[in-house]
Design a protein around this motif. Structure first.
Motif, PDB file in Angstrom:
ATOM      1  N   GLU A 236      12.060  28.916  29.033  1.00  0.00           N
ATOM      2  CA  GLU A 236      11.056  29.010  27.969  1.00  0.00           C
ATOM      3  C   GLU A 236       9.646  29.105  28.555  1.00  0.00           C
ATOM      4  O   GLU A 236       8.819  29.886  28.095  1.00  0.00           O
ATOM      5  CB  GLU A 236      11.167  27.790  27.061  1.00  0.00           C
ATOM      6  N   PHE A 237       9.372  28.311  29.583  1.00  0.00           N
ATOM      7  CA  PHE A 237       8.068  28.360  30.248  1.00  0.00           C
ATOM      8  C   PHE A 237       7.826  29.733  30.861  1.00  0.00           C
ATOM      9  O   PHE A 237       6.739  30.308  30.707  1.00  0.00           O
ATOM     10  CB  PHE A 237       7.975  27.276  31.331  1.00  0.00           C
ATOM     11  N   ASN A 238       8.812  30.270  31.537  1.00  0.00           N
ATOM     12  CA  ASN A 238       8.649  31.587  32.156  1.00  0.00           C
ATOM     13  C   ASN A 238       8.423  32.671  31.112  1.00  0.00           C
ATOM     14  O   ASN A 238       7.610  33.582  31.319  1.00  0.00           O
ATOM     15  CB  ASN A 238       9.856  31.921  33.031  1.00  0.00           C
ATOM     16  N   ALA A 239       9.104  32.586  29.980  1.00  0.00           N
ATOM     17  CA  ALA A 239       8.904  33.566  28.908  1.00  0.00           C
ATOM     18  C   ALA A 239       7.486  33.472  28.348  1.00  0.00           C
ATOM     19  O   ALA A 239       6.837  34.499  28.099  1.00  0.00           O
ATOM     20  CB  ALA A 239       9.928  33.352  27.799  1.00  0.00           C
ATOM     21  N   MET A 240       6.977  32.257  28.177  1.00  0.00           N
ATOM     22  CA  MET A 240       5.601  32.104  27.673  1.00  0.00           C
ATOM     23  C   MET A 240       4.587  32.551  28.708  1.00  0.00           C
ATOM     24  O   MET A 240       3.554  33.139  28.379  1.00  0.00           O
ATOM     25  CB  MET A 240       5.359  30.651  27.267  1.00  0.00           C
ATOM     26  N   ARG A 241       4.877  32.292  29.987  1.00  0.00           N
ATOM     27  CA  ARG A 241       3.970  32.714  31.044  1.00  0.00           C
ATOM     28  C   ARG A 241       3.910  34.233  31.101  1.00  0.00           C
ATOM     29  O   ARG A 241       2.837  34.822  31.223  1.00  0.00           O
ATOM     30  CB  ARG A 241       4.434  32.153  32.384  1.00  0.00           C
ATOM     31  N   GLU A 242       5.036  34.905  30.994  1.00  0.00           N
ATOM     32  CA  GLU A 242       5.076  36.366  31.008  1.00  0.00           C
ATOM     33  C   GLU A 242       4.361  36.950  29.786  1.00  0.00           C
ATOM     34  O   GLU A 242       3.796  38.034  29.868  1.00  0.00           O
ATOM     35  CB  GLU A 242       6.527  36.857  31.050  1.00  0.00           C
ATOM     36  N   ALA A 243       4.406  36.243  28.688  1.00  0.00           N
ATOM     37  CA  ALA A 243       3.747  36.727  27.472  1.00  0.00           C
ATOM     38  C   ALA A 243       2.235  36.529  27.530  1.00  0.00           C
ATOM     39  O   ALA A 243       1.508  37.060  26.698  1.00  0.00           O
ATOM     40  CB  ALA A 243       4.316  36.014  26.253  1.00  0.00           C
ATOM     41  N   GLY A 244       1.744  35.747  28.505  1.00  0.00           N
ATOM     42  CA  GLY A 244       0.308  35.542  28.645  1.00  0.00           C
ATOM     43  C   GLY A 244      -0.258  34.456  27.759  1.00  0.00           C
ATOM     44  O   GLY A 244      -1.442  34.469  27.434  1.00  0.00           O
ATOM     45  N   ILE A 245       0.570  33.515  27.360  1.00  0.00           N
ATOM     46  CA  ILE A 245       0.109  32.446  26.475  1.00  0.00           C
ATOM     47  C   ILE A 245      -0.794  31.476  27.223  1.00  0.00           C
ATOM     48  O   ILE A 245      -1.796  31.003  26.686  1.00  0.00           O
ATOM     49  CB  ILE A 245       1.319  31.714  25.860  1.00  0.00           C
ATOM     50  N   PHE A 246      -0.460  31.179  28.468  1.00  0.00           N
ATOM     51  CA  PHE A 246      -1.218  30.202  29.246  1.00  0.00           C
ATOM     52  C   PHE A 246      -2.378  30.874  29.952  1.00  0.00           C
ATOM     53  O   PHE A 246      -2.222  31.930  30.561  1.00  0.00           O
ATOM     54  CB  PHE A 246      -0.317  29.513  30.274  1.00  0.00           C
ATOM     55  N   GLU A 247      -3.540  30.266  29.887  1.00  0.00           N
ATOM     56  CA  GLU A 247      -4.728  30.827  30.561  1.00  0.00           C
ATOM     57  C   GLU A 247      -4.754  30.431  32.035  1.00  0.00           C
ATOM     58  O   GLU A 247      -5.321  31.153  32.849  1.00  0.00           O
ATOM     59  CB  GLU A 247      -5.998  30.339  29.882  1.00  0.00           C
ATOM     60  N   SER A 248      -4.182  29.296  32.383  1.00  0.00           N
ATOM     61  CA  SER A 248      -4.274  28.797  33.756  1.00  0.00           C
ATOM     62  C   SER A 248      -3.135  29.279  34.647  1.00  0.00           C
ATOM     63  O   SER A 248      -3.167  29.050  35.847  1.00  0.00           O
ATOM     64  CB  SER A 248      -4.321  27.275  33.750  1.00  0.00           C
ATOM     65  N   VAL A 249      -2.144  29.933  34.080  1.00  0.00           N
ATOM     66  CA  VAL A 249      -0.995  30.399  34.854  1.00  0.00           C
ATOM     67  C   VAL A 249      -0.903  31.902  34.696  1.00  0.00           C
ATOM     68  O   VAL A 249      -0.801  32.430  33.596  1.00  0.00           O
ATOM     69  CB  VAL A 249       0.315  29.741  34.352  1.00  0.00           C
TER      70      VAL A 249
END
Length: 76
Positions: A58-71
């Motif tokens: 789930e974290f990797n999917a959100m990271r790929e979607a660009g949800i997190f600004e710091s990652v």
């Protein structure tokens, strides 16, 4: 013809002898119904969800979607 006087002495105690147990019975039955109609199905739904939940995926999917600004998304 006159009406009989109403019995005022002890009226509250007489009514409470009936209404208090009825109120407790209704409250307990509503609590039990809520437990089995709402709480138990909700517990089962959470348990089923977390049996197959993968936080890293789930974290990797959100990271790929660009949800997190710091990652930043990984450059795969």
């Amino acid at each position: 013809m006159s009406l009989p006087k109403p019995m005022m002495r002890g009226m509250l105690a007489k009514r409470l002898r009936f209404h208090l147990p009825v109120a407790f019975g209704v409250a307990i039955s509503v609590a039990i119904a809520y437990k089995f109609a709402v709480t138990e199905p909700r517990k089962r739904a959470y348990a089923n969800f977390y049996k197959q939940y993968d936080a890293v995926k789930e974290f990797n999917a959100m990271r790929e979607a660009g949800i997190f600004e710091s990652v930043r998304p990984s450059g795969k």
